[in-house]
Design an enzyme around this catalytic site. Structure first.
Site, PDB file in Angstrom:
ATOM      1  CE  LYS A  15     -20.268 -25.934   9.651  1.00  0.00           C
ATOM      2  NZ  LYS A  15     -20.790 -24.533   9.715  1.00  0.00           N
ATOM      3  NE  ARG A  90     -23.467 -25.323   3.858  1.00  0.00           N
ATOM      4  CZ  ARG A  90     -21.741 -26.049   4.191  1.00  0.00           C
ATOM      5  NH1 ARG A  90     -20.714 -26.108   4.395  1.00  0.00           N
ATOM      6  NH2 ARG A  90     -21.484 -24.601   4.834  1.00  0.00           N
ATOM      7  NE  ARG A 129     -13.251 -18.130   7.894  1.00  0.00           N
ATOM      8  CZ  ARG A 129     -13.263 -19.105   7.590  1.00  0.00           C
ATOM      9  NH1 ARG A 129     -13.844 -20.239   8.485  1.00  0.00           N
ATOM     10  NH2 ARG A 129     -14.647 -19.038   6.993  1.00  0.00           N
ATOM     11  NE  ARG A 135     -13.976 -19.865   4.065  1.00  0.00           N
ATOM     12  CZ  ARG A 135     -14.925 -20.800   4.782  1.00  0.00           C
ATOM     13  NH1 ARG A 135     -13.763 -21.220   5.081  1.00  0.00           N
ATOM     14  NH2 ARG A 135     -16.122 -20.969   4.137  1.00  0.00           N
ATOM     15  NE  ARG A 146     -19.725 -18.782   3.910  1.00  0.00           N
ATOM     16  CZ  ARG A 146     -19.033 -18.432   4.944  1.00  0.00           C
ATOM     17  NH1 ARG A 146     -18.611 -16.895   4.608  1.00  0.00           N
ATOM     18  NH2 ARG A 146     -18.338 -18.985   5.993  1.00  0.00           N
TER      19      ARG A 146
HETATM   20  P1  AP5 Z   1     -14.702 -22.950  11.395  1.00  0.00           P
HETATM   21  O1  AP5 Z   1     -13.941 -23.537  12.343  1.00  0.00           O
HETATM   22  O2  AP5 Z   1     -13.933 -22.812  10.320  1.00  0.00           O
HETATM   23  O3  AP5 Z   1     -16.637 -22.724  11.254  1.00  0.00           O
HETATM   24  P2  AP5 Z   1     -17.300 -23.490  10.953  1.00  0.00           P
HETATM   25  O4  AP5 Z   1     -18.294 -23.770  11.344  1.00  0.00           O
HETATM   26  O5  AP5 Z   1     -16.798 -24.903   9.445  1.00  0.00           O
HETATM   27  O6  AP5 Z   1     -17.503 -22.246   9.494  1.00  0.00           O
HETATM   28  P3  AP5 Z   1     -16.902 -22.490   7.772  1.00  0.00           P
HETATM   29  O7  AP5 Z   1     -17.069 -20.771   7.853  1.00  0.00           O
HETATM   30  O8  AP5 Z   1     -16.242 -22.694   7.608  1.00  0.00           O
HETATM   31  O9  AP5 Z   1     -18.491 -23.129   7.629  1.00  0.00           O
HETATM   32  P4  AP5 Z   1     -18.937 -22.612   6.440  1.00  0.00           P
HETATM   33  O10 AP5 Z   1     -19.840 -23.537   6.680  1.00  0.00           O
HETATM   34  O11 AP5 Z   1     -19.706 -21.438   6.069  1.00  0.00           O
HETATM   35  O12 AP5 Z   1     -18.089 -23.244   5.298  1.00  0.00           O
HETATM   36  P5  AP5 Z   1     -17.652 -24.096   4.302  1.00  0.00           P
HETATM   37  O13 AP5 Z   1     -16.104 -24.393   4.237  1.00  0.00           O
HETATM   38  O14 AP5 Z   1     -18.494 -25.873   5.362  1.00  0.00           O
HETATM   39  O15 AP5 Z   1     -14.386 -20.812  12.473  1.00  0.00           O
HETATM   40  C1  AP5 Z   1     -14.617 -20.053  12.035  1.00  0.00           C
HETATM   41  C2  AP5 Z   1     -13.987 -18.924  12.218  1.00  0.00           C
HETATM   42  O16 AP5 Z   1     -14.134 -18.577  13.829  1.00  0.00           O
HETATM   43  C3  AP5 Z   1     -12.119 -19.356  12.041  1.00  0.00           C
HETATM   44  O17 AP5 Z   1     -11.419 -18.198  12.290  1.00  0.00           O
HETATM   45  C4  AP5 Z   1     -11.784 -19.772  13.486  1.00  0.00           C
HETATM   46  O18 AP5 Z   1     -10.496 -19.526  14.362  1.00  0.00           O
HETATM   47  C5  AP5 Z   1     -13.138 -19.247  15.319  1.00  0.00           C
HETATM   48  N1  AP5 Z   1     -13.273 -19.961  16.024  1.00  0.00           N
HETATM   49  C6  AP5 Z   1     -13.921 -21.024  15.761  1.00  0.00           C
HETATM   50  N2  AP5 Z   1     -13.884 -21.780  16.911  1.00  0.00           N
HETATM   51  C7  AP5 Z   1     -13.791 -20.083  17.704  1.00  0.00           C
HETATM   52  C8  AP5 Z   1     -14.135 -20.002  19.475  1.00  0.00           C
HETATM   53  N3  AP5 Z   1     -14.772 -20.852  19.485  1.00  0.00           N
HETATM   54  N4  AP5 Z   1     -14.053 -19.207  19.898  1.00  0.00           N
HETATM   55  C9  AP5 Z   1     -12.995 -17.736  18.702  1.00  0.00           C
HETATM   56  N5  AP5 Z   1     -12.980 -18.538  17.308  1.00  0.00           N
HETATM   57  C10 AP5 Z   1     -13.651 -19.725  17.206  1.00  0.00           C
HETATM   58  O19 AP5 Z   1     -18.994 -24.756   2.928  1.00  0.00           O
HETATM   59  C11 AP5 Z   1     -18.036 -23.060   2.015  1.00  0.00           C
HETATM   60  C12 AP5 Z   1     -19.118 -23.129   1.130  1.00  0.00           C
HETATM   61  O20 AP5 Z   1     -18.765 -24.292   0.204  1.00  0.00           O
HETATM   62  C13 AP5 Z   1     -20.459 -23.016   0.660  1.00  0.00           C
HETATM   63  O21 AP5 Z   1     -20.886 -21.216   1.675  1.00  0.00           O
HETATM   64  C14 AP5 Z   1     -21.322 -23.760   0.066  1.00  0.00           C
HETATM   65  O22 AP5 Z   1     -20.677 -22.483  -1.285  1.00  0.00           O
HETATM   66  C15 AP5 Z   1     -20.756 -24.514   0.308  1.00  0.00           C
HETATM   67  N6  AP5 Z   1     -20.645 -25.950   0.235  1.00  0.00           N
HETATM   68  C16 AP5 Z   1     -20.333 -26.493   1.680  1.00  0.00           C
HETATM   69  N7  AP5 Z   1     -20.406 -27.638   1.574  1.00  0.00           N
HETATM   70  C17 AP5 Z   1     -21.695 -27.675   0.973  1.00  0.00           C
HETATM   71  C18 AP5 Z   1     -22.488 -29.006   0.737  1.00  0.00           C
HETATM   72  N8  AP5 Z   1     -22.875 -30.023   1.461  1.00  0.00           N
HETATM   73  N9  AP5 Z   1     -24.043 -28.400   0.044  1.00  0.00           N
HETATM   74  C19 AP5 Z   1     -23.751 -27.412  -1.061  1.00  0.00           C
HETATM   75  N10 AP5 Z   1     -22.916 -26.385  -0.769  1.00  0.00           N
HETATM   76  C20 AP5 Z   1     -21.998 -26.734   0.108  1.00  0.00           C
END
Ligand code: AP5
Length: 196
Positions: A15, A90, A129, A135, A146
């Protein structure tokens, strides 16, 4: 006409990667609640102090706290003509709040792009990662938590957005460039415009 897009999908589906790419292409800000929360943790704000242990456990930060943070972000001038939502909504209450916040501005969601990636691929990406970036929530236990939270709290939103005709699946298990091409092609088709 504002372009407001939700990037939807499990942790590690790409994402953030795709929202960031599209933000550069279209000049529309990426609004990542994960990044905003991590910034609060790093700065040691009151929100960051509450969020830190929750994020490290893989659970969700309470809706009211995240939504207040998102609202403040949307009030910044660069988000006046659209936003690329990464990691929000979410939960069902968050989806309702997003709809309400956009409507106040006379806006509605353009599309919800579901970046579909199988769980084993996700785990592989996040383990990698963890080795590179360290992280805090990329440990095997927290990644599993997660994914459970995603299935339980977030995945049900797919049906809601499907019913609204906003939901579009993108195969995310491909090289980043191919996924990005599909993202843009989908948005061009949905809007009936050539966005880029
Ligand atoms: P990346 O692009 O970072 O994927 P992502 O879907 O954004 O993954 P995240 O781990 O950031 O998502 P998340 O939803 O768990 O975390 P968030 O920060 O929102 O890619 C992931 C990896 O894959 C990278 O290394 C990238 O380089 C690689 N990659 C990408 N595309 C690729 C491809 N096509 N091929 C190969 N490799 C690829 O949330 C973290 C925490 O914050 C949550 O757990 C929660 O506690 C809190 N939080 C955040 N938002 C909320 C909310 N709205 N409500 C409540 N709590 C929240």
């Amino acid at each position: 006409m504002p372009v407001d897009v939700v990037f939807f999908g499990p942790p590690g589906s790409g994402k953030g990667t795709q929202a960031s790419r599209l933000a550069s292409t279209l000049g529309i800000p990426q609004v990542s609640t994960g990044d905003l929360l991590r910034s609060n943790v790093a700065r040691g704000t009151d929100l960051g102090k509450v969020a830190r242990p929750i994020m490290e456990s893989g659970a969700l930060v309470p809706d009211d706290l995240v939504t207040r943070m998102l609202k403040e972000r949307l009030e910044e001038p660069d988000a006046a003509t659209g936003a690329l939502f990464d990691g929000y909504p979410r939960t069902v209450p968050q989806a309702e709040e997003l709809d309400r916040l956009l409507r106040i501005e006379g806006r509605t969601l353009t599309a919800v792009l579901f970046i579909d990636v199988p769980d084993p691929v996700i785990v592989g990406r996040l383990v990698k990662r963890a080795e590179i970036e360290g992280r805090a929530d990329d440990t095997p236990e927290t990644v599993a938590a997660r994914l459970r939270v995603y299935r339980d709290k977030t995945e049900p939103l797919a049906e809601l957005y499907r019913k609204l005709g906003l939901f579009h699946r993108i195969d995310g298990d491909r090289p980043v460039d191919e996924v990005a091409f599909d993202v843009l092609a989908t948005l061009n088709r949905v809007t009936g415009r050539v966005l880029a």
